[in-house]
Design a protein around this motif. Structure first.
Motif, PDB file in Angstrom:
ATOM      1  N   ASP A  31     -11.698  13.180   9.084  1.00 16.88           N
ATOM      2  CA  ASP A  31     -12.311  14.034  10.106  1.00 16.88           C
ATOM      3  C   ASP A  31     -12.120  15.480   9.679  1.00 16.88           C
ATOM      4  N   GLU A  32     -12.201  16.419  10.587  1.00 16.97           N
ATOM      5  CA  GLU A  32     -12.071  17.833  10.238  1.00 16.97           C
ATOM      6  C   GLU A  32     -10.637  18.241   9.912  1.00 16.97           C
ATOM      7  N   ASN A  33      -9.668  17.349  10.164  1.00 16.93           N
ATOM      8  CA  ASN A  33      -8.255  17.644   9.921  1.00 16.93           C
ATOM      9  C   ASN A  33      -7.684  16.972   8.675  1.00 16.93           C
ATOM     10  N   MET A  44       0.843  -1.187   0.000  1.00 15.65           N
ATOM     11  CA  MET A  44       0.000   0.000   0.000  1.00 15.65           C
ATOM     12  C   MET A  44       0.883   1.242   0.000  1.00 15.65           C
ATOM     13  N   ILE A  45       0.348   2.299  -0.584  1.00 11.30           N
ATOM     14  CA  ILE A  45       1.048   3.576  -0.569  1.00 11.30           C
ATOM     15  C   ILE A  45       0.088   4.657  -0.092  1.00 11.30           C
ATOM     16  N   PHE A  46       0.591   5.484   0.800  1.00 12.96           N
ATOM     17  CA  PHE A  46      -0.145   6.642   1.298  1.00 12.96           C
ATOM     18  C   PHE A  46       0.671   7.876   0.945  1.00 12.96           C
ATOM     19  N   VAL A  47       0.094   8.773   0.166  1.00 18.33           N
ATOM     20  CA  VAL A  47       0.734  10.025  -0.210  1.00 18.33           C
ATOM     21  C   VAL A  47       0.071  11.112   0.616  1.00 18.33           C
ATOM     22  N   ASN A  48       0.865  11.852   1.374  1.00 19.77           N
ATOM     23  CA  ASN A  48       0.339  12.936   2.194  1.00 19.77           C
ATOM     24  C   ASN A  48       0.497  14.247   1.452  1.00 19.77           C
ATOM     25  N   ILE A  49      -0.622  14.954   1.256  1.00 24.15           N
ATOM     26  CA  ILE A  49      -0.603  16.269   0.633  1.00 24.15           C
ATOM     27  C   ILE A  49      -1.380  17.230   1.518  1.00 24.15           C
ATOM     28  N   HIS A  64      -2.742  20.337  10.683  1.00 21.68           N
ATOM     29  CA  HIS A  64      -2.575  18.915  10.987  1.00 21.68           C
ATOM     30  C   HIS A  64      -1.248  18.400  10.433  1.00 21.68           C
ATOM     31  N   PHE A  65      -0.891  18.800   9.228  1.00 20.59           N
ATOM     32  CA  PHE A  65       0.354  18.347   8.610  1.00 20.59           C
ATOM     33  C   PHE A  65       1.573  18.800   9.407  1.00 20.59           C
TER      34      PHE A  65
END
Length: 150
Positions: free
Chosen positions: A31-33, A1-6, A52-53
């Motif tokens: 959620d809200e974040n 699996m890959i999760f890309v955070n933007i 959040h980031f």
């Protein structure tokens, strides 16, 4: 699996944009974040508000409208699928990132999402994907916009 955070400055706008491209939002990780954008069973974007980031890095968060940090590319099933995906993005707050590139064996178009993150959509002829671009070019020619160096 890959999760890309933007990052995003408007989480609701980002969720609407990515669902318009055909993605789903996983409510268990939203959620809200942050929102978990599901591309397929193995590929996810975690779209995070700036606040959040900031929990995950000490580095400055750049503005993707003015600074390129990365681009993410996805394959599509056909040239028409590339076009329809980009058109959906344009109709939902995205902007085209450059012009379409047609190399004969490969077709690409890129979008800036509403926050400026670059997403590319590509179709590659099956023969080129299986045997390499040279085999396709040898049989069919280079196409209208050959790849530099080939």
């Amino acid at each position: 699996m890959i999760f890309v955070n933007i990052t995003t400055t408007d989480l609701e706008r980002s969720k609407a944009f990515y669902t318009a491209l055909g993605c789903e939002i996983n409510p268990m990780f939203t959620d809200e974040n942050a929102a978990c954008v599901v591309w397929d069973e193995n590929t996810f974007f975690m779209v995070l508000t700036h606040e959040h980031f900031k929990q995950f890095t000490d580095k400055q968060i750049v503005d993707p409208h003015t600074s390129a940090q990365m681009s993410v590319a996805f394959t599509r099933d056909s040239r028409e699928h590339v076009d329809s995906t980009v058109e959906a993005g344009l109709a939902n707050g995205g902007s085209e990132a450059g012009t379409a590139k047609d190399y004969g064996f490969m077709y690409q178009r890129s979008l800036n999402d509403p926050d400026g993150n670059i997403i590319e959509f590509t179709y590659m002829e099956p023969q080129a994907a299986e045997q390499g671009p040279e085999a396709y070019v040898d049989e069919h020619g280079a196409g209208p916009d050959p790849v530099p160096g080939s």
